[in-house]
Design a protein around this motif. Structure first.
Motif, PDB file in Angstrom:
ATOM      1  N   ARG B 147       0.838  -1.209   0.000  1.00  0.00           N
ATOM      2  CA  ARG B 147       0.000   0.000   0.000  1.00  0.00           C
ATOM      3  C   ARG B 147       0.873   1.259   0.000  1.00  0.00           C
ATOM      4  NH1 ARG B 147      -1.399   3.956   2.776  1.00  0.00           N
ATOM      5  NH2 ARG B 147      -0.131   3.376   4.580  1.00  0.00           N
ATOM      6  N   ARG B 148       1.876   1.266   0.884  1.00  0.00           N
ATOM      7  CA  ARG B 148       2.752   2.446   0.977  1.00  0.00           C
ATOM      8  C   ARG B 148       3.588   2.610  -0.303  1.00  0.00           C
ATOM      9  NH1 ARG B 148       3.158   7.439   2.026  1.00  0.00           N
ATOM     10  NH2 ARG B 148       5.207   8.174   2.727  1.00  0.00           N
ATOM     11  N   SER B 149       3.998   1.505  -0.904  1.00  0.00           N
ATOM     12  CA  SER B 149       4.762   1.577  -2.159  1.00  0.00           C
ATOM     13  C   SER B 149       3.916   2.254  -3.242  1.00  0.00           C
ATOM     14  CB  SER B 149       5.158   0.175  -2.643  1.00  0.00           C
ATOM     15  OG  SER B 149       6.011  -0.444  -1.717  1.00  0.00           O
ATOM     16  N   LEU B 150       2.651   1.842  -3.333  1.00  0.00           N
ATOM     17  CA  LEU B 150       1.770   2.423  -4.358  1.00  0.00           C
ATOM     18  C   LEU B 150       1.535   3.916  -4.086  1.00  0.00           C
ATOM     19  CD1 LEU B 150      -0.773  -0.511  -4.777  1.00  0.00           C
ATOM     20  CD2 LEU B 150       0.910   0.285  -6.467  1.00  0.00           C
ATOM     21  N   GLU B 151       1.483   4.261  -2.802  1.00  0.00           N
ATOM     22  CA  GLU B 151       1.299   5.658  -2.444  1.00  0.00           C
ATOM     23  C   GLU B 151       2.496   6.493  -2.922  1.00  0.00           C
ATOM     24  OE1 GLU B 151      -1.090   6.198   1.468  1.00  0.00           O
ATOM     25  OE2 GLU B 151       1.009   6.656   1.948  1.00  0.00           O
ATOM     26  N   LEU B 152       3.697   5.960  -2.705  1.00  0.00           N
ATOM     27  CA  LEU B 152       4.906   6.685  -3.126  1.00  0.00           C
ATOM     28  C   LEU B 152       4.992   6.768  -4.650  1.00  0.00           C
ATOM     29  CD1 LEU B 152       7.579   5.292  -0.617  1.00  0.00           C
ATOM     30  CD2 LEU B 152       6.431   7.519  -0.549  1.00  0.00           C
ATOM     31  N   VAL B 153       4.609   5.688  -5.333  1.00  0.00           N
ATOM     32  CA  VAL B 153       4.615   5.697  -6.801  1.00  0.00           C
ATOM     33  C   VAL B 153       3.648   6.774  -7.295  1.00  0.00           C
ATOM     34  CG1 VAL B 153       3.912   4.402  -8.848  1.00  0.00           C
ATOM     35  CG2 VAL B 153       5.347   3.304  -7.111  1.00  0.00           C
ATOM     36  N   ALA B 154       2.459   6.809  -6.714  1.00  0.00           N
ATOM     37  CA  ALA B 154       1.458   7.801  -7.141  1.00  0.00           C
ATOM     38  C   ALA B 154       1.991   9.214  -6.901  1.00  0.00           C
ATOM     39  CB  ALA B 154       0.150   7.577  -6.387  1.00  0.00           C
ATOM     40  N   GLY B 155       2.662   9.392  -5.771  1.00  0.00           N
ATOM     41  CA  GLY B 155       3.190  10.718  -5.436  1.00  0.00           C
ATOM     42  C   GLY B 155       4.356  11.139  -6.311  1.00  0.00           C
ATOM     43  N   SER B 156       5.007  10.156  -6.947  1.00  0.00           N
ATOM     44  CA  SER B 156       6.208  10.462  -7.739  1.00  0.00           C
ATOM     45  C   SER B 156       5.880  11.079  -9.088  1.00  0.00           C
ATOM     46  CB  SER B 156       7.012   9.181  -7.987  1.00  0.00           C
ATOM     47  OG  SER B 156       6.367   8.383  -8.978  1.00  0.00           O
ATOM     48  N   GLY B 157       4.634  10.899  -9.526  1.00  0.00           N
ATOM     49  CA  GLY B 157       4.253  11.397 -10.841  1.00  0.00           C
ATOM     50  C   GLY B 157       4.619  10.466 -11.976  1.00  0.00           C
ATOM     51  N   LEU B 158       5.292   9.338 -11.669  1.00  0.00           N
ATOM     52  CA  LEU B 158       5.590   8.365 -12.732  1.00  0.00           C
ATOM     53  C   LEU B 158       4.287   7.720 -13.181  1.00  0.00           C
ATOM     54  CD1 LEU B 158       8.635   6.251 -11.443  1.00  0.00           C
ATOM     55  CD2 LEU B 158       8.614   7.741 -13.445  1.00  0.00           C
ATOM     56  N   PRO B 159       4.137   7.489 -14.492  1.00  0.00           N
ATOM     57  CA  PRO B 159       2.929   6.770 -14.936  1.00  0.00           C
ATOM     58  C   PRO B 159       2.929   5.375 -14.327  1.00  0.00           C
ATOM     59  CG  PRO B 159       4.206   7.617 -16.815  1.00  0.00           C
ATOM     60  CD  PRO B 159       5.048   7.814 -15.590  1.00  0.00           C
ATOM     61  N   PRO B 160       1.785   4.877 -13.843  1.00  0.00           N
ATOM     62  CA  PRO B 160       1.761   3.545 -13.229  1.00  0.00           C
ATOM     63  C   PRO B 160       2.261   2.454 -14.182  1.00  0.00           C
ATOM     64  CG  PRO B 160      -0.470   4.461 -13.440  1.00  0.00           C
ATOM     65  CD  PRO B 160       0.487   5.547 -13.797  1.00  0.00           C
ATOM     66  N   GLY B 161       2.098   2.669 -15.475  1.00  0.00           N
ATOM     67  CA  GLY B 161       2.551   1.681 -16.451  1.00  0.00           C
ATOM     68  C   GLY B 161       4.063   1.548 -16.511  1.00  0.00           C
ATOM     69  N   MET B 162       4.781   2.475 -15.881  1.00  0.00           N
ATOM     70  CA  MET B 162       6.249   2.393 -15.838  1.00  0.00           C
ATOM     71  C   MET B 162       6.730   1.670 -14.580  1.00  0.00           C
ATOM     72  SD  MET B 162       7.812   3.745 -18.492  1.00  0.00           S
ATOM     73  CE  MET B 162       9.374   4.594 -18.155  1.00  0.00           C
ATOM     74  N   VAL B 163       5.796   1.142 -13.799  1.00  0.00           N
ATOM     75  CA  VAL B 163       6.183   0.552 -12.512  1.00  0.00           C
ATOM     76  C   VAL B 163       5.695  -0.888 -12.416  1.00  0.00           C
ATOM     77  CG1 VAL B 163       5.984   0.755 -10.003  1.00  0.00           C
ATOM     78  CG2 VAL B 163       6.114   2.827 -11.425  1.00  0.00           C
ATOM     79  N   LEU B 164       6.598  -1.770 -12.021  1.00  0.00           N
ATOM     80  CA  LEU B 164       6.268  -3.186 -11.795  1.00  0.00           C
ATOM     81  C   LEU B 164       6.394  -3.453 -10.297  1.00  0.00           C
ATOM     82  CD1 LEU B 164       6.009  -6.256 -12.353  1.00  0.00           C
ATOM     83  CD2 LEU B 164       8.321  -6.216 -13.272  1.00  0.00           C
ATOM     84  N   ILE B 165       5.283  -3.835  -9.677  1.00  0.00           N
ATOM     85  CA  ILE B 165       5.302  -4.169  -8.243  1.00  0.00           C
ATOM     86  C   ILE B 165       5.425  -5.689  -8.144  1.00  0.00           C
ATOM     87  CG2 ILE B 165       4.120  -3.922  -6.038  1.00  0.00           C
ATOM     88  CD1 ILE B 165       4.474  -1.205  -7.130  1.00  0.00           C
ATOM     89  N   ASP B 166       6.515  -6.130  -7.499  1.00  0.00           N
ATOM     90  CA  ASP B 166       6.875  -7.551  -7.596  1.00  0.00           C
ATOM     91  C   ASP B 166       6.578  -8.325  -6.308  1.00  0.00           C
ATOM     92  OD1 ASP B 166       7.758  -9.761  -8.926  1.00  0.00           O
ATOM     93  OD2 ASP B 166       9.785  -9.014  -9.289  1.00  0.00           O
TER      94      ASP B 166
END
Lengths: 222, 287
Positions: B147-166
């Protein structure tokens, strides 16, 4: 292999590097992405005998930096060292290939890079290390070991620039020992080893068969 | 079956593994930078490790007909050691290299402040270098860590499609599916996920943005778990094309966003290959 668009990108890079050679470390890793990559000779996929597309582009850029008139000998040496030490296998190979083409390089600096490459086990680096620069500037011991390493890892002798001119009795002795060891193990002896054993040499020295320390050399002289 | 193992630590594996992987259909891998099973104590150890990932390991894989890529980062466990903070300064030069296809593994181990600081730095580096991010989720407190990882990704402004949560499982996949990030699953002999549970997740969530890896390393693990998952998919009624999508096209699509994939070499080494995709793998990007 190289499209007109890729050639245009290379020309742009040459212009940039000629004006700002200090930008080369930033550009160097990206060269293959911008200009292309792949063998120039399909039969020489790993670029042991020929420059691959990306090697050729990187060498061109290094030559542009060296010829820009904006780097003195020390700065050029520092640039080559940085690109080699911070490079991946492809980038290191290109620096080694460039040594063959850059007459302004301090031989002590080039030798250090070549000797580092010869300590690796990557045939692509070893082949690139045994070019014209090594033929001219590598010491006899390091050069002989470089040739022997080529035999060990399967780099064709044709990758060793002017090998026939530098063959001496010590290299023949080393090659004869290598051949005997291979034969004792029932393994194939590369044809290139036979070529070295058969090559004329300026210092024929004692016949290997007369050397009691190396009786197996007789095998190699057959 | 052609296989791209998008997460495997080959420096810990033998040449027998490379041969078995090739025989199983593995033609490409990505090796994320991680820890060694015990802590490193200096920045220099990382430099040598990263040099190995872009040098010797790539060469070793190529000898077996496998194209080796890597990701680099200061991993979450070692992000806690102040002696290693200098690793962050090493990263930009590796992130510029061919074959370095993402920033990673980053994320959380024990959810510390230091881990979060480094994670955020990594997200910034990814944006700066136009690279995707591979996020490791913690073994302990996984739901909260995800949950916290997704929060930081969202806050980073990176498109979610550029992120792989493993390292996802049944209880964490839902929130990642909803966030729009890619979903990674590590199939292990007896922990994380197994291939049959994986097939159930695929049946429930579909194949979009789904990534399967072996995450094989120095511990008890199996570099052929990708193949075994493909077989389990076929046994469960999925088609060959579905398997190809999960085991090849999805990881290629994710990592191709880097513009740094080296797959044209693998194709040249495998004349029987029928796949295409050179152009998509040669993203041109400004330097």
């Amino acid at each position: 292999m190289t499209t007109p668009a890729a050639a245009a990108r290379l020309a742009e890079l040459v212009t940039r590097v000629t004006e700002h050679p200090n930008q080369l470390p930033t550009l160097f890793p990206a060269v293959a992405r911008l200009v292309g990559r792949g063998p120039t000779d399909p039969a020489d996929r790993d670029g042991l005998l020929t420059l691959r597309v990306e090697d050729d582009a990187r060498v061109t850029l290094l030559a542009a930096a060296a010829g820009s008139g904006r780097l003195d000998t020390n700065q050029l040496a520092a640039l080559l060292t940085e690109l080699y030490e911070e490079g991946d296998g492809d980038e290191r190979r290109a620096v080694l290939r460039a040594l063959d083409r850059l007459d302004a390089v301090d031989p002590r600096v080039g030798r250090r890079l070549v000797e580092d490459a010869l300590r690796s086990n990557d045939p692509r680096l070893i082949a690139a290390a045994m070019g014209r620069f090594a033929a001219r500037h590598l010491g006899a011991d390091a050069w002989r070991h470089g040739v022997l390493k080529c035999l060990f890892v399967g780099v064709p002798l044709a990758a060793v620039t002017d090998w026939a001119d530098r063959v001496d009795s010590e290299l023949v002795r080393m090659t004869a020992d290598f051949t005997a060891e291979r034969e004792a193990a029932g393994r194939t002896v590369p044809e290139d080893a036979r070529r070295i054993l058969a090559a004329p040499r300026p210092d024929p020295g004692p016949e290997p068969s007369e050397d009691p320390e190396h009786p197996q050399a007789r095998e190699g002289e057959r | 079956m052609r296989i791209f193992d998008p997460h495997i630590h080959m420096t810990s594996r033998t040449t027998d593994d490379y041969q078995a992987m090739y025989d199983a259909g593995v033609r490409a891998v990505t090796e994320p930078a991680f820890w060694l099973g015990q802590p490193r104590t200096s920045v220099g150890s990382f430099r040598d490790y990263f040099d190995g990932l872009v040098g010797w390991e790539r060469f070793r894989a190529a000898q077996f007909g496998i194209t080796h890529h890597c990701t680099v980062a200061l991993n979450p466990k070692e992000a806690n050691d102040p002696r290693l903070a200098g690793v962050l300064d090493l990263l930009p030069r590796y992130l510029a290299k061919d074959g370095v296809v993402a920033v990673g593994e980053t994320g959380f181990d024990a959810m510390t402040e230091a881990e979060e600081t480094v994670f955020v730095r990594h997200l910034g580096l990814a944006a700066e270098h136009g690279l995707p991010v591979l996020v490791h989720t913690p073994h302990r407190d996984k739901v909260e860590g995800t949950r916290r990882s997704l929060e930081l990704v969202a806050g980073s402004g990176l498109p979610p499609g550029m992120v792989l949560i493993d390292h996802l499982n049944e209880v964490t996949v839902g929130q990642v599916a909803e966030a729009g990030c890619w979903m990674g699953f590590s199939i292990y002999p007896d922990t994380k996920m197994d291939e049959h549970r994986m097939v159930k997740v695929l049946s429930e969530y579909g194949l979009d943005r789904m990534i399967v890896n072996s995450a094989a390393d120095w511990g008890r693990s199996d570099p052929l778990k990708t193949l075994k998952t493909g077989r389990a998919m076929l046994d469960a009624g999925f088609g060959e094309d579905d398997v190809d999508r999960v085991l090849w096209r999805n990881p290629v699509e994710f990592y191709a966003q880097s513009g740094r994939l080296l797959l044209d070499d693998a194709q040249a080494a495998d004349p029987t290959a029928t796949w295409e995709g050179n152009s998509v793998l040669r993203g041109q990007r400004p330097v």
